[in-house]
Motif scaffolding. Sequence first.
Motif, PDB file in Angstrom:
ATOM      1  N   THR A 284       0.814  -1.168  -0.033  1.00 56.93           N
ATOM      2  CA  THR A 284      -0.014  -0.010  -0.238  1.00 56.93           C
ATOM      3  C   THR A 284       0.819   1.210  -0.100  1.00 56.93           C
ATOM      4  OG1 THR A 284      -0.023   0.213   2.336  1.00 56.93           O
ATOM      5  CG2 THR A 284      -1.811  -1.120   1.209  1.00 56.93           C
ATOM      6  N   ASN A 285       2.135   1.131  -0.136  1.00 54.63           N
ATOM      7  CA  ASN A 285       3.125   2.287   0.259  1.00 54.63           C
ATOM      8  C   ASN A 285       2.851   3.065   1.640  1.00 54.63           C
ATOM      9  OD1 ASN A 285       4.115   2.255  -2.498  1.00 54.63           O
ATOM     10  ND2 ASN A 285       2.193   2.642  -3.192  1.00 54.63           N
ATOM     11  N   ASN A 286       2.305   2.377   2.760  1.00 56.19           N
ATOM     12  CA  ASN A 286       2.339   2.851   3.952  1.00 56.19           C
ATOM     13  C   ASN A 286       2.632   1.791   5.031  1.00 56.19           C
ATOM     14  OD1 ASN A 286       1.555   4.135   6.102  1.00 56.19           O
ATOM     15  ND2 ASN A 286      -0.630   4.495   5.805  1.00 56.19           N
ATOM     16  N   ASP A 287       3.768   2.038   5.484  1.00 54.41           N
ATOM     17  CA  ASP A 287       4.334   1.159   6.529  1.00 54.41           C
ATOM     18  C   ASP A 287       4.508   1.697   7.968  1.00 54.41           C
ATOM     19  OD1 ASP A 287       6.585   2.005   5.595  1.00 54.41           O
ATOM     20  OD2 ASP A 287       7.698   0.137   5.332  1.00 54.41           O
ATOM     21  N   ALA A 288       3.796   2.725   8.073  1.00 57.16           N
ATOM     22  CA  ALA A 288       3.973   3.342   9.252  1.00 57.16           C
ATOM     23  C   ALA A 288       3.499   2.567  10.447  1.00 57.16           C
ATOM     24  CB  ALA A 288       2.968   4.607   9.212  1.00 57.16           C
TER      25      ALA A 288
ATOM     26  N   THR B 295       0.155   0.142  11.163  1.00 53.32           N
ATOM     27  CA  THR B 295      -0.612  -0.171   9.880  1.00 53.32           C
ATOM     28  C   THR B 295      -0.123  -1.247   9.184  1.00 53.32           C
ATOM     29  OG1 THR B 295       0.880   1.073   8.427  1.00 53.32           O
ATOM     30  CG2 THR B 295      -1.014   2.275   9.612  1.00 53.32           C
TER      31      THR B 295
ATOM     32  N   PRO C 295       0.585  -2.765   5.943  1.00 58.13           N
ATOM     33  CA  PRO C 295       1.053  -2.195   4.603  1.00 58.13           C
ATOM     34  C   PRO C 295       0.615  -3.130   3.499  1.00 58.13           C
ATOM     35  CG  PRO C 295       2.785  -3.375   5.566  1.00 58.13           C
ATOM     36  CD  PRO C 295       1.752  -3.350   6.600  1.00 58.13           C
TER      37      PRO C 295
END
Length: 135
Positions: free
Chosen positions: A89-93, A96, A98
Amino acid sequence: MDSAGAIYRYTNYDANPWVKVPGGLSDIGAGADGTVWGVNSSNQVYRYTGDQDASNPWVGVPGSLKRIAVGSRTNVWGVDPAGSIYRYTNNDASGTNPWIKIPGTATDIAAGADGNAWHVNSAGDIYRYTGDQPS
Protein backbone atom coordinates in the motif's frame (compact mmCIF):
# COMPACT_ATOMS: atom_id res chain seq x y z
CA MET A 1 21.95 -13.40 -4.58
CA ASP A 2 23.88 -16.64 -4.52
CA SER A 3 22.73 -20.15 -3.59
CA ALA A 4 23.59 -19.54 0.08
CA GLY A 5 21.40 -16.40 0.24
CA ALA A 6 24.28 -13.90 0.15
CA ILE A 7 23.33 -10.63 -1.53
CA TYR A 8 25.35 -8.83 -4.20
CA ARG A 9 24.88 -5.47 -5.95
CA TYR A 10 26.11 -4.78 -9.47
CA THR A 11 28.62 -1.91 -9.57
CA ASN A 12 28.67 -1.08 -13.31
CA TYR A 13 32.45 -1.42 -13.05
CA ASP A 14 33.82 -4.30 -15.14
CA ALA A 15 37.01 -4.78 -13.10
CA ASN A 16 34.94 -5.52 -9.96
CA PRO A 17 31.31 -5.94 -11.09
CA TRP A 18 29.81 -7.30 -7.86
CA VAL A 19 29.98 -6.02 -4.28
CA LYS A 20 28.57 -8.01 -1.36
CA VAL A 21 25.74 -6.39 0.59
CA PRO A 22 25.20 -7.31 4.26
CA GLY A 23 22.31 -9.67 4.98
CA GLY A 24 20.84 -12.87 3.63
CA LEU A 25 17.72 -13.41 1.53
CA SER A 26 15.76 -16.25 -0.05
CA ASP A 27 14.06 -14.01 -2.66
CA ILE A 28 14.79 -10.53 -3.99
CA GLY A 29 13.07 -8.09 -6.33
CA ALA A 30 14.39 -4.96 -8.02
CA GLY A 31 12.36 -2.29 -9.79
CA ALA A 32 13.19 -0.23 -12.84
CA ASP A 33 13.62 2.82 -10.58
CA GLY A 34 16.24 1.09 -8.41
CA THR A 35 13.85 0.05 -5.62
CA VAL A 36 14.95 -3.24 -4.02
CA TRP A 37 12.99 -5.49 -1.64
CA GLY A 38 13.71 -8.96 -0.28
CA VAL A 39 12.43 -11.72 1.95
CA ASN A 40 14.51 -14.06 4.05
CA SER A 41 14.10 -17.77 4.82
CA SER A 42 11.93 -16.86 7.85
CA ASN A 43 9.51 -15.01 5.48
CA GLN A 44 10.45 -11.61 6.93
CA VAL A 45 10.13 -8.68 4.50
CA TYR A 46 12.83 -6.02 3.95
CA ARG A 47 13.27 -2.87 1.86
CA TYR A 48 16.81 -1.92 0.80
CA THR A 49 17.92 1.54 1.93
CA GLY A 50 21.69 1.05 1.60
CA ASP A 51 22.27 4.39 -0.03
CA GLN A 52 20.71 6.09 3.00
CA ASP A 53 22.31 4.03 5.79
CA ALA A 54 25.22 1.82 4.78
CA SER A 55 25.58 0.41 8.32
CA ASN A 56 22.03 -1.03 8.19
CA PRO A 57 21.02 -1.33 4.52
CA TRP A 58 17.76 -3.25 5.14
CA VAL A 59 14.63 -1.94 6.89
CA GLY A 60 12.08 -4.47 8.08
CA VAL A 61 8.53 -4.08 6.77
CA PRO A 62 5.61 -5.75 8.56
CA GLY A 63 4.32 -8.87 6.83
CA SER A 64 5.21 -12.47 6.09
CA LEU A 65 6.05 -13.28 2.47
CA LYS A 66 7.78 -16.12 0.67
CA ARG A 67 8.09 -14.41 -2.74
CA ILE A 68 8.51 -10.71 -3.60
CA ALA A 69 8.27 -8.76 -6.86
CA VAL A 70 9.10 -5.11 -7.51
CA GLY A 71 8.18 -3.09 -10.57
CA SER A 72 8.82 0.30 -8.96
CA ARG A 73 8.63 2.05 -5.59
CA THR A 74 4.82 2.05 -5.87
CA ASN A 75 4.36 -1.40 -7.44
CA VAL A 76 5.47 -4.06 -4.93
CA TRP A 77 3.77 -7.47 -4.69
CA GLY A 78 4.25 -10.60 -2.63
CA VAL A 79 3.08 -14.14 -2.03
CA ASP A 80 2.84 -15.48 1.50
CA PRO A 81 3.78 -19.04 2.54
CA ALA A 82 0.14 -20.18 2.05
CA GLY A 83 0.07 -18.82 -1.52
CA SER A 84 -2.05 -15.71 -0.85
CA ILE A 85 -1.26 -12.66 -3.00
CA TYR A 86 -0.58 -9.21 -1.54
CA ARG A 87 0.00 -5.73 -2.93
CA TYR A 88 1.98 -3.12 -0.98
CA THR A 89 0.00 0.00 0.00
CA ASN A 90 3.05 2.30 0.22
CA ASN A 91 2.25 2.86 3.89
CA ASP A 92 4.23 0.93 6.46
CA ALA A 93 3.89 3.40 9.31
CA SER A 94 3.86 1.89 12.77
CA GLY A 95 0.60 0.17 13.60
CA THR A 96 -0.64 -0.17 10.03
CA ASN A 97 -0.87 -3.21 7.76
CA PRO A 98 1.05 -2.24 4.61
CA TRP A 99 -0.39 -5.08 2.49
CA ILE A 100 -3.77 -5.52 0.73
CA LYS A 101 -4.82 -9.11 0.05
CA ILE A 102 -5.69 -9.73 -3.61
CA PRO A 103 -8.04 -12.59 -4.64
CA GLY A 104 -6.35 -15.73 -5.93
CA THR A 105 -3.38 -17.87 -5.03
CA ALA A 106 0.11 -18.01 -6.48
CA THR A 107 3.40 -19.84 -6.34
CA ASP A 108 5.34 -16.96 -7.90
CA ILE A 109 4.75 -13.35 -8.89
CA ALA A 110 6.30 -10.66 -11.09
CA ALA A 111 5.72 -6.90 -11.30
CA GLY A 112 6.37 -4.38 -14.06
CA ALA A 113 7.30 -0.71 -13.89
CA ASP A 114 4.05 0.01 -15.76
CA GLY A 115 1.93 -1.10 -12.78
CA ASN A 116 1.08 -4.55 -14.10
CA ALA A 117 1.59 -7.68 -12.04
CA TRP A 118 1.66 -11.28 -13.17
CA HIS A 119 1.39 -14.46 -11.17
CA VAL A 120 1.40 -18.19 -11.73
CA ASN A 121 -0.60 -20.62 -9.61
CA SER A 122 0.22 -24.19 -8.58
CA ALA A 123 -1.50 -25.56 -11.72
CA GLY A 124 0.80 -23.46 -13.93
CA ASP A 125 -1.97 -21.04 -14.96
CA ILE A 126 -0.73 -17.50 -15.67
CA TYR A 127 -2.70 -14.40 -14.64
CA ARG A 128 -2.19 -10.66 -15.17
CA TYR A 129 -3.44 -8.03 -12.75
CA THR A 130 -3.95 -4.49 -14.07
CA GLY A 131 -5.33 -1.92 -11.66
CA ASP A 132 -8.46 -3.13 -9.95
CA GLN A 133 -9.36 -5.68 -12.62
CA PRO A 134 -7.53 -9.02 -12.78
CA SER A 135 -7.36 -10.46 -16.30
